[in-house]
Scaffold this active site. Structure first.
Site, PDB file in Angstrom:
ATOM      1  N   ARG A   1      -8.002  17.682   2.184  1.00 27.65           N
ATOM      2  CA  ARG A   1      -8.901  18.127   0.888  1.00 27.65           C
ATOM      3  C   ARG A   1      -9.912  18.963   1.872  1.00 27.65           C
ATOM      4  O   ARG A   1     -10.658  18.690   2.655  1.00 27.65           O
ATOM      5  CB  ARG A   1      -9.535  16.997   0.590  1.00 27.65           C
ATOM      6  CG  ARG A   1     -10.338  17.335  -0.853  1.00 27.65           C
ATOM      7  CD  ARG A   1     -11.878  17.377  -0.431  1.00 27.65           C
ATOM      8  NE  ARG A   1     -12.766  17.714  -1.582  1.00 27.65           N
ATOM      9  CZ  ARG A   1     -13.983  18.003  -1.342  1.00 27.65           C
ATOM     10  NH1 ARG A   1     -14.560  18.151  -0.130  1.00 27.65           N
ATOM     11  NH2 ARG A   1     -14.675  18.276  -2.641  1.00 27.65           N
ATOM     12  N   VAL A   2     -10.061  20.180   0.892  1.00 29.29           N
ATOM     13  CA  VAL A   2     -11.073  21.210   1.273  1.00 29.29           C
ATOM     14  C   VAL A   2     -12.016  21.401   0.439  1.00 29.29           C
ATOM     15  O   VAL A   2     -11.633  21.614  -0.870  1.00 29.29           O
ATOM     16  CB  VAL A   2     -10.546  22.536   2.055  1.00 29.29           C
ATOM     17  CG1 VAL A   2     -11.764  23.578   2.374  1.00 29.29           C
ATOM     18  CG2 VAL A   2      -9.850  22.283   3.310  1.00 29.29           C
TER      19      VAL A   2
ATOM     20  N   THR B   1     -24.478  17.417   2.391  1.00 29.54           N
ATOM     21  CA  THR B   1     -24.278  18.590   2.668  1.00 29.54           C
ATOM     22  C   THR B   1     -25.345  19.514   3.041  1.00 29.54           C
ATOM     23  O   THR B   1     -26.503  19.101   2.535  1.00 29.54           O
ATOM     24  CB  THR B   1     -23.281  19.494   1.650  1.00 29.54           C
ATOM     25  OG1 THR B   1     -22.245  18.632   1.574  1.00 29.54           O
ATOM     26  CG2 THR B   1     -23.148  20.822   1.970  1.00 29.54           C
TER      27      THR B   1
ATOM     28  N   THR C   1     -24.390  22.842  -2.998  1.00 25.82           N
ATOM     29  CA  THR C   1     -23.966  21.396  -2.630  1.00 25.82           C
ATOM     30  C   THR C   1     -23.826  20.667  -3.957  1.00 25.82           C
ATOM     31  O   THR C   1     -24.271  21.060  -5.017  1.00 25.82           O
ATOM     32  CB  THR C   1     -25.284  20.623  -1.751  1.00 25.82           C
ATOM     33  OG1 THR C   1     -24.775  19.268  -1.689  1.00 25.82           O
ATOM     34  CG2 THR C   1     -26.472  20.554  -2.643  1.00 25.82           C
ATOM     35  N   GLY C   2     -22.806  19.732  -3.757  1.00 24.61           N
ATOM     36  CA  GLY C   2     -22.250  19.195  -5.009  1.00 24.61           C
ATOM     37  C   GLY C   2     -20.859  18.791  -4.988  1.00 24.61           C
ATOM     38  O   GLY C   2     -20.195  18.750  -4.049  1.00 24.61           O
TER      39      GLY C   2
END
Ligand code: ASP
Length: 326
Positions: A214-215, A186, A237-238
């Protein structure tokens, strides 16, 4: 007094995860470093010319979306069904306006669509086909869904499918979220412009082998992205589910604003909360005084920063100093 001597800052990330030195081919490492430094240069050019933090964030993110090495725009990961479904968001800390898109398949630069939602609509988040129609109406570049295909990401999907089968039930989702080697990437940027305004943006393809619909946290304001001139600009991010459950971006801002924590301490506290529920990742932060932080609890995070002197610094692994790049 002129604004020319006021601090300008740009901090970027290209994803955090189990980045392994022994698995990162030198050629790919070079591409990461080159793209990070180009992203910093493009964003810096905006800030140095007196542009806004919002425009700098967009300029920096577009470079990473257009590069096939990051999990955003071209080069995004594939969902279980074999689609590239992209999420992005942006927030302007001076007005606290925000815009986001989720699960879009044909918008070349989702961060531009997020910006259009922020500036040209009364809404914050548009999803799927509606977001695509809106982006087209705004004159943004629409591409065939195959534009986002890369062999590397396709192969990753096949491996994930072979290992995990279908990622639908809760346990399997949790499994696939923690086994994140090479799944992240990302991109995000936070900036401070010479007028003292903060902005943050984030863009992603999500997680490899994600299930339909999925979001993650990236397009969720307060989870993956947040900016408020009274506190900080932050991009995450992760493992997105855990970033949503801890309201990671707002959580970090609230600690700075209400508890007067340092930005690095606040980000570390948030990451500790995320780790406590089985998640991991990173946060980049800037405040209105020009303090910056790049915190992560993974082996590495693709990251970089640039300030008034125009010297770009980038890094990948946890245990090495940032590298000065020309
Ligand atoms: N946070 C993103 C998501 O969960 C993935 C990432 O940062 O790599 O969609």
């Amino acid at each position: 007094m002129t604004t020319e001597n006021c601090p300008i800052r740009l901090v970027i990330h290209g994803g955090a995860g189990a980045i392994r030195r022994d698995r990162l081919k030198p050629e790919r490492e070079r591409m990461f470093i080159q793209t990070l430094s180009q992203s910093l240069r493009e964003g810096y050019a905006v800030l140095a010319a007196g542009g806004s933090s919002v425009d700098a964030v967009i300029a920096a993110i577009v470079v990473m979306e257009d590069s096939p090495v990051f999990n955003a725009g071209k080069g995004a990961v594939f969902s279980h069904e074999g689609h590239n479904e992209l999420d992005a968001s942006i927030m302007d800390g001076s007005t606290r306006m925000a815009g986001a898109v989720a699960a879009v398949r044909t918008i070349r630069n989702p961060i531009r669509a997020a910006h259009a939602v922020m500036t040209k609509s009364p809404h914050v988040l548009l999803i799927g086909q509606g977001a695509e129609t809106f982006a087209a109406e705004q004159g943004l570049e629409i591409v065939d869904a195959s534009f986002f295909y890369t062999q590397h990401r396709w192969d990753q999907l096949q491996k994930a499918i072979a290992k995990k089968q279908i990622v639908l039930d809760h346990d399997l989702v949790a499994d696939s979220l923690t086994d994140n080697n090479e799944k992240h990437g990302t991109v995000g940027a936070v900036a401070l412009d010479r007028y003292g305004n903060l902005a943050a943006g984030t863009s992603t393809g999500g997680l490899t082998n994600k299930c339909f619909g999925r979001v993650g946290d990236t397009p969720i304001i307060g989870a993956g992205t947040y900016a408020d001139n009274q506190s900080i600009a932050v991009s995450a991010t992760g493992t997105g589910e855990m970033f949503i459950r801890t309201a990671a971006a707002f959580n970090t801002a609230a600690q700075v604003k209400l508890q007067h924590k340092s930005i690095a301490r606040a980000a570390d506290n948030t990451l500790a909360e995320i780790a406590a529920i089985g998640g991991e990742g990173g946060l980049i932060v800037v405040d209105a005084n020009g303090n910056t932080a790049m915190q992560f609890n993974t082996r590495g995070m693709y990251r970089g920063m640039i300030s008034n002197d125009g010297i770009a610094r980038v890094g990948i692994f946890a245990d090495t100093e940032l590298l000065v790049v020309s």
